[in-house]
Motif scaffolding. Structure first.
Motif, short mmCIF file in Angstrom:
data_model
loop_
_atom_site.label_atom_id
_atom_site.label_comp_id
_atom_site.label_asym_id
_atom_site.label_seq_id
_atom_site.Cartn_x
_atom_site.Cartn_y
_atom_site.Cartn_z
N ASP A 64 45.78 50.77 35.88
CA ASP A 64 45.45 49.34 35.89
C ASP A 64 45.45 48.76 37.30
O ASP A 64 45.19 47.58 37.51
CB ASP A 64 46.45 48.56 35.02
CG ASP A 64 46.40 48.96 33.56
OD1 ASP A 64 45.30 49.27 33.06
OD2 ASP A 64 47.46 48.98 32.92
N VAL A 66 44.37 47.59 40.89
CA VAL A 66 43.13 47.03 41.43
C VAL A 66 43.14 47.12 42.95
O VAL A 66 42.19 47.60 43.56
CB VAL A 66 42.93 45.57 40.97
CG1 VAL A 66 41.72 44.93 41.63
CG2 VAL A 66 42.80 45.50 39.45
N GLY A 83 45.19 44.81 36.73
CA GLY A 83 44.39 44.08 35.75
C GLY A 83 44.50 44.72 34.39
O GLY A 83 44.77 45.91 34.26
N ARG A 84 44.32 43.87 33.37
CA ARG A 84 44.33 44.36 31.98
C ARG A 84 43.34 43.56 31.18
O ARG A 84 43.20 42.35 31.38
CB ARG A 84 45.71 44.19 31.35
CG ARG A 84 46.71 45.15 31.93
CD ARG A 84 47.95 45.36 31.15
NE ARG A 84 47.83 45.58 29.74
CZ ARG A 84 47.80 46.79 29.16
NH1 ARG A 84 47.82 47.87 29.87
NH2 ARG A 84 47.76 46.89 27.87
N ASN A 85 42.67 44.22 30.28
CA ASN A 85 41.81 43.51 29.34
C ASN A 85 42.67 43.05 28.18
O ASN A 85 43.31 43.85 27.52
CB ASN A 85 40.67 44.40 28.85
CG ASN A 85 39.67 44.66 29.96
OD1 ASN A 85 39.34 43.77 30.72
ND2 ASN A 85 39.20 45.89 30.06
N GLU A 90 39.84 39.38 31.03
CA GLU A 90 40.47 40.31 31.95
C GLU A 90 41.56 39.53 32.70
O GLU A 90 41.29 38.55 33.37
CB GLU A 90 39.42 40.84 32.92
CG GLU A 90 39.88 41.99 33.75
CD GLU A 90 38.73 42.59 34.55
OE1 GLU A 90 38.78 43.80 34.79
OE2 GLU A 90 37.80 41.86 34.95
N ARG A 92 44.28 39.11 35.55
CA ARG A 92 44.60 39.54 36.92
C ARG A 92 46.08 39.27 37.15
O ARG A 92 46.55 38.15 36.96
CB ARG A 92 43.74 38.76 37.92
CG ARG A 92 44.01 39.10 39.36
CD ARG A 92 43.12 38.23 40.27
NE ARG A 92 43.45 38.46 41.65
CZ ARG A 92 42.90 39.38 42.43
NH1 ARG A 92 41.98 40.19 41.92
NH2 ARG A 92 43.26 39.52 43.68
N GLU A 94 49.08 39.58 39.95
CA GLU A 94 49.46 39.82 41.33
C GLU A 94 50.98 39.90 41.38
O GLU A 94 51.66 38.99 40.90
CB GLU A 94 48.95 38.70 42.23
CG GLU A 94 47.44 38.60 42.22
CD GLU A 94 46.92 37.44 43.05
OE1 GLU A 94 47.73 36.78 43.75
OE2 GLU A 94 45.71 37.19 43.00
N TYR A 109 49.65 35.24 37.66
CA TYR A 109 48.67 35.78 36.73
C TYR A 109 47.61 34.74 36.46
O TYR A 109 47.85 33.54 36.50
CB TYR A 109 49.32 36.26 35.43
CG TYR A 109 50.35 35.30 34.87
CD1 TYR A 109 49.97 34.26 34.04
CD2 TYR A 109 51.70 35.45 35.18
CE1 TYR A 109 50.92 33.38 33.54
CE2 TYR A 109 52.64 34.58 34.68
CZ TYR A 109 52.24 33.54 33.86
OH TYR A 109 53.17 32.67 33.37
N SER A 112 40.73 36.61 35.33
CA SER A 112 39.82 36.94 36.43
C SER A 112 38.50 36.21 36.26
O SER A 112 37.94 36.15 35.16
CB SER A 112 39.59 38.44 36.47
OG SER A 112 38.75 38.77 37.54
N MET A 116 36.82 43.04 37.73
CA MET A 116 37.61 43.73 38.75
C MET A 116 37.27 45.22 38.73
O MET A 116 36.81 45.75 37.73
CB MET A 116 39.10 43.52 38.50
CG MET A 116 39.54 42.08 38.68
SD MET A 116 41.32 41.83 38.57
CE MET A 116 41.62 42.08 36.83
N TYR A 118 38.72 49.12 39.20
CA TYR A 118 39.94 49.89 39.01
C TYR A 118 39.75 51.27 39.63
O TYR A 118 39.31 52.20 38.95
CB TYR A 118 40.27 50.00 37.53
CG TYR A 118 40.46 48.66 36.86
CD1 TYR A 118 41.72 48.10 36.79
CD2 TYR A 118 39.38 47.96 36.33
CE1 TYR A 118 41.92 46.86 36.19
CE2 TYR A 118 39.58 46.71 35.74
CZ TYR A 118 40.84 46.17 35.67
OH TYR A 118 41.04 44.95 35.09
#
Length: 129
Positions: A64, A66, A83-85, A90, A92, A94, A109, A112, A116, A118
């Protein structure tokens, strides 16, 4: 000087996530959103609570990843982005482990605004159907 390989990147992201997750399960974790109103509204619209957001953060994997580690300031450890769907969006994430002498993780968070990339996903083993 040693060249940074793809294996090193996966290992580094894995080591970072292990330390991050260890801090995440303590009561000293601080959640914030960036930008505050936009990020918080998006997460609320997705039905997030502190509980299920924590579950998603604990589920982060090296694939995951980025970008990062990116230096922030002299007294802050570097920033990592994952990142995660989630549902149809999606997310984001940090993350920094916080100032060196403070045992907490800093998390920003947001949903996005653009897709992004990966870089470690292409290294994941392919499954046979």
């Amino acid at each position: 000087m040693k060249n940074f390989t793809a294996t090193d990147a996966v290992t580094s992201a894995g080591i970072f996530l292990t330390e991050f997750k260890a801090r995440l399960v303590t009561p000293l974790v601080f959640f914030c959103t960036a930008p505050v109103c936009k990020g918080l509204k998006a997460l609320c619209k997705l039905g997030f609570t502190n509980h299920n957001l924590t579950e998603h953060l604990l589920a982060l994997e090296p694939t995951d990843f980025v970008q990062g580690p990116t230096p922030v300031t002299d007294d802050m450890p570097p920033l990592w982005v994952f990142g995660r769907n989630i549902y149809t969006s999606e997310l984001r994430v940090e993350v920094s482990l916080g100032p060196i002498h403070h045992p907490y993780a800093c998390i920003a968070y947001s949903v996005s605004e653009r897709p992004m990339t990966y870089p470690l996903r292409q290294l994941a083993p392919k499954r046979n159907p």
